[in-house]
Design a protein around this motif. Structure first.
Motif, mmCIF file in Angstrom:
data_model
loop_
_atom_site.group_PDB
_atom_site.id
_atom_site.type_symbol
_atom_site.label_atom_id
_atom_site.label_comp_id
_atom_site.label_asym_id
_atom_site.label_seq_id
_atom_site.Cartn_x
_atom_site.Cartn_y
_atom_site.Cartn_z
ATOM 1 N N ASN A 77 13.302 106.756 -39.799
ATOM 2 C CA ASN A 77 12.027 107.330 -39.330
ATOM 3 C C ASN A 77 12.015 107.376 -37.801
ATOM 4 O OD1 ASN A 77 10.773 104.688 -38.364
ATOM 5 N ND2 ASN A 77 11.051 104.227 -40.536
ATOM 6 N N THR A 94 10.070 105.876 -35.719
ATOM 7 C CA THR A 94 9.864 104.570 -35.105
ATOM 8 C C THR A 94 11.184 103.814 -35.007
ATOM 9 O OG1 THR A 94 7.639 104.555 -36.030
ATOM 10 C CG2 THR A 94 8.511 102.441 -35.285
ATOM 11 N N LEU A 144 13.047 105.131 -32.100
ATOM 12 C CA LEU A 144 12.598 104.553 -30.826
ATOM 13 C C LEU A 144 13.108 103.123 -30.653
ATOM 14 C CD1 LEU A 144 8.952 105.931 -30.806
ATOM 15 C CD2 LEU A 144 10.598 106.236 -28.941
ATOM 16 N N PHE A 170 1.130 107.719 -29.987
ATOM 17 C CA PHE A 170 1.118 106.868 -31.167
ATOM 18 C C PHE A 170 1.703 105.507 -30.780
ATOM 19 C CE2 PHE A 170 3.099 105.674 -35.337
ATOM 20 C CZ PHE A 170 1.895 105.377 -35.956
ATOM 21 N N ALA A 210 3.785 103.556 -31.851
ATOM 22 C CA ALA A 210 5.236 103.347 -31.955
ATOM 23 C C ALA A 210 5.951 103.506 -30.615
ATOM 24 C CB ALA A 210 5.835 104.312 -32.975
ATOM 25 N N SER A 211 5.447 104.392 -29.736
ATOM 26 C CA SER A 211 6.104 104.619 -28.436
ATOM 27 C C SER A 211 6.118 103.359 -27.580
ATOM 28 C CB SER A 211 5.401 105.723 -27.631
ATOM 29 O OG SER A 211 5.096 106.825 -28.411
ATOM 30 N N ASP A 262 10.450 110.404 -26.066
ATOM 31 C CA ASP A 262 9.876 110.403 -27.417
ATOM 32 C C ASP A 262 9.477 111.849 -27.710
ATOM 33 O OD1 ASP A 262 8.333 110.332 -29.687
ATOM 34 O OD2 ASP A 262 7.201 108.544 -29.125
ATOM 35 N N ALA A 302 8.873 113.220 -30.645
ATOM 36 C CA ALA A 302 8.295 113.368 -31.996
ATOM 37 C C ALA A 302 7.462 114.654 -32.100
ATOM 38 C CB ALA A 302 7.440 112.148 -32.333
ATOM 39 N N HIS A 303 6.928 115.125 -30.946
ATOM 40 C CA HIS A 303 6.083 116.325 -30.963
ATOM 41 C C HIS A 303 6.827 117.583 -30.534
ATOM 42 C CE1 HIS A 303 2.138 113.851 -30.170
ATOM 43 N NE2 HIS A 303 2.851 113.384 -31.174
ATOM 44 N N SER A 340 10.992 112.638 -34.882
ATOM 45 C CA SER A 340 10.422 112.166 -36.149
ATOM 46 C C SER A 340 10.340 113.344 -37.111
ATOM 47 C CB SER A 340 9.011 111.620 -35.909
ATOM 48 O OG SER A 340 8.302 111.522 -37.127
ATOM 49 N N HIS A 393 8.345 113.114 -39.953
ATOM 50 C CA HIS A 393 7.160 112.859 -40.772
ATOM 51 C C HIS A 393 6.574 114.229 -41.178
ATOM 52 C CE1 HIS A 393 2.854 112.088 -41.384
ATOM 53 N NE2 HIS A 393 3.227 110.880 -41.759
ATOM 54 N N LYS A 412 5.108 116.768 -38.662
ATOM 55 C CA LYS A 412 5.914 117.208 -37.511
ATOM 56 C C LYS A 412 6.560 118.578 -37.796
ATOM 57 C CE LYS A 412 4.676 113.345 -35.673
ATOM 58 N NZ LYS A 412 5.298 112.025 -35.611
ATOM 59 N N GLY A 469 11.694 110.197 -41.738
ATOM 60 C CA GLY A 469 13.015 110.395 -41.160
ATOM 61 C C GLY A 469 12.947 110.475 -39.653
ATOM 62 N N TYR A 510 -4.838 110.558 -28.919
ATOM 63 C CA TYR A 510 -4.753 109.335 -29.673
ATOM 64 C C TYR A 510 -5.770 108.351 -29.129
ATOM 65 C CZ TYR A 510 -0.199 110.910 -31.378
ATOM 66 O OH TYR A 510 0.815 111.615 -31.971
HETATM 67 C C1 LIG Z 1 5.127 110.513 -35.337
HETATM 68 C C2 LIG Z 1 5.349 109.824 -34.059
HETATM 69 C C3 LIG Z 1 6.172 108.696 -33.929
HETATM 70 C C4 LIG Z 1 6.718 107.928 -35.084
HETATM 71 O O1 LIG Z 1 7.412 108.615 -36.000
HETATM 72 P P1 LIG Z 1 7.541 108.083 -37.518
HETATM 73 O O2 LIG Z 1 8.577 108.970 -38.093
HETATM 74 O O3 LIG Z 1 6.189 108.256 -38.142
HETATM 75 O O4 LIG Z 1 7.953 106.650 -37.466
HETATM 76 C C5 LIG Z 1 6.425 108.209 -32.652
HETATM 77 N N1 LIG Z 1 5.876 108.762 -31.565
HETATM 78 C C6 LIG Z 1 5.040 109.808 -31.645
HETATM 79 C C7 LIG Z 1 4.478 110.387 -30.389
HETATM 80 C C8 LIG Z 1 4.721 110.354 -32.891
HETATM 81 O O5 LIG Z 1 3.885 111.404 -32.953
#
Ligand SMILES: *Cc1c(COP(=O)(O)O)cnc(C)c1O
Length: 399
Positions: A69, A71, A74, A96, A98-99, A167, A169-170, A191, A193, A196, A203, A339
């Protein structure tokens, strides 16, 4: 007239709820997954490498490591960068959790730099203010898909000897000037998810051009274990032999997921194109609306638009965002908020992070609202969102 809001019993703009995001799965995706299920390898098989190779080709990165995933991606990035106790890593609070959590996983300390009031991306001058001799890395988030001025970030990182973790993810499919995201930071994480750009259910992927980081990322994905003869410390043994060299995790991704990812990646251009069209439609319909601020993208950024976040001019509308949010939901529009500033969470408060750390972010947090955006939406859906938005604005200003 004031009370025709669905919240107070009026007719909602839409009969059917419109979510803020959702995956787009077609028959090819389903077929790809079923093929793997019928085959020999459900995990650690050929589709992992195929998916990694496809991401390398798409982003222009030299190395790619697929993980369970975003996270985990990261966490692996922070491990590869060597983050450990006593180290500080600068990131944005408008992301999010996780960052920032990934820094804590490695025993490091996240340090929050404020955001730029125009782009809502991390503010370079505040990064500079927050650098100390303990700072080891910066985690830059391409919030909503828009990218920061990376030439300047790279200069800054060079000057202070920092690792840049992006990061992304976006921002799969976004570009900085001519370069695709994934090809220019020291380490980039993605990411997959379902909300995304492309999905594997759960993943993630890490890209890098650095062979040392690449080896560490691969180790970290499988418990820190290697069978690579060149890395073994205790000499060469029988074929069963392997060594654990580091404390890693099981962050592997399955072949089932990678087959889905590969099939989804085939459609990335179409997905991004559609997202851009929908954003253009939002901008067309909302341009000149004096009660909101539309997203602002700089000339070096070419966003693939994960999120469409607008800002409410609270003073002018005489509303608060949470009330606005509640009324929009009743109209069956799946708004969201991206967020809550990371350090507002109780866990971060318990670590000693206080309100007031990043005043620009805290103020903007009161104004932001995410409107629905995903590739299977159409212009009628966008119209509904804008109608609902105008209906709620009208309610507030005539109250
Ligand atoms: C979705 C997301 C994550 C985490 O990704 P996962 O696959 O859900 O673990 C990390 N950082 C940002 C900015 C996200 O939008």
């Amino acid at each position: 007239m004031n009370n025709d809001l669905a919240y107070y019993g009026g007719n909602p703009i839409r009969e059917e709820f419109l979510p803020y995001g959702r995956q787009a799965i077609d028959d090819d995706d389903i077929k790809a997954v079923v093929e793997v299920l019928k085959g020999d390898y459900l995990t650690t098989g050929p589709f992992v490498k195929k998916f990694e190779d496809a991401i390398k080709e798409y982003t222009g990165a030299q190395y790619a490591v697929a993980v369970s995933n975003g996270t985990a991606a990261l966490h692996a990035a922070c491990f590869a960068a060597g983050i450990k106790e006593g180290d500080e890593v600068i990131t944005t609070p408008l992301t999010f959790a996780a960052s920032a959590n990934c820094v804590l996983y490695c025993g490091g300390t996240p340090v929050f730099a404020d955001i730029d009031s125009e782009t809502m991306l991390i503010d370079l001058s505040d990064i500079e203010r927050k650098i100390t001799d303990k700072t080891k890395a910066i985690i830059v988030v391409d919030y909503t898909g828009c990218v920061c001025d990376y030439d300047k970030i790279i200069d800054l990182a060079k000057k202070h000897n920092l690792v840049i973790i992006e990061d992304a993810a976006h921002s799969l499919g976004s570009r900085y000037k001519e370069k695709y995201v994934g090809s220019f930071a020291d380490i980039t994480t993605f990411s997959f998810h379902p909300v995304k750009h492309i999905t594997t259910g759960e993943g993630g992927m890490i890209t890098t051009n650095n062979p040392v980081f690449y080896e560490r990322l691969k180790l970290f994905r499988t418990h820190g274990i290697t069978r690579d003869r060149e890395l073994l410390k205790e000499g060469i043994h029988q074929s069963y032999y392997y060594e654990q060299l580091e404390l890693g995790f099981n962050y592997r991704i399955t072949d089932i997921q990678c087959a889905l990812g590969l099939s989804q990646l085939d459609k990335i251009d179409k997905f991004v194109e559609k997202r851009k069209e929908l954003v253009a439609e939002y901008n067309r319909l909302l341009k000149g609306n004096e009660y909101i601020i539309l997203p602002i993208e700089k000339e070096y950024s070419h966003s693939s638009w994960h999120l469409f976040v607008i800002r409410l001019k609270n003073d002018k509308i005489r509303c608060d965002r949470d009330e606005f949010f509640k009324y929009m939901l009743s109209e069956n529009i799946g708004v969201n908020v991206h967020y809550i500033p990371v350090y507002h969470h109780p866990y971060y408060k318990s670590l000693g992070y206080n309100t007031g750390l990043c005043p620009v972010c805290e103020e903007i947090f009161q104004e932001i609202i995410t409107l629905p955006l995903f590739p299977s939406m159409n212009c009628d859906d966008v119209n509904n969102v804008v109608e609902a938005l105008n209906k709620v604005i009208k309610y507030f200003i005539s109250k």
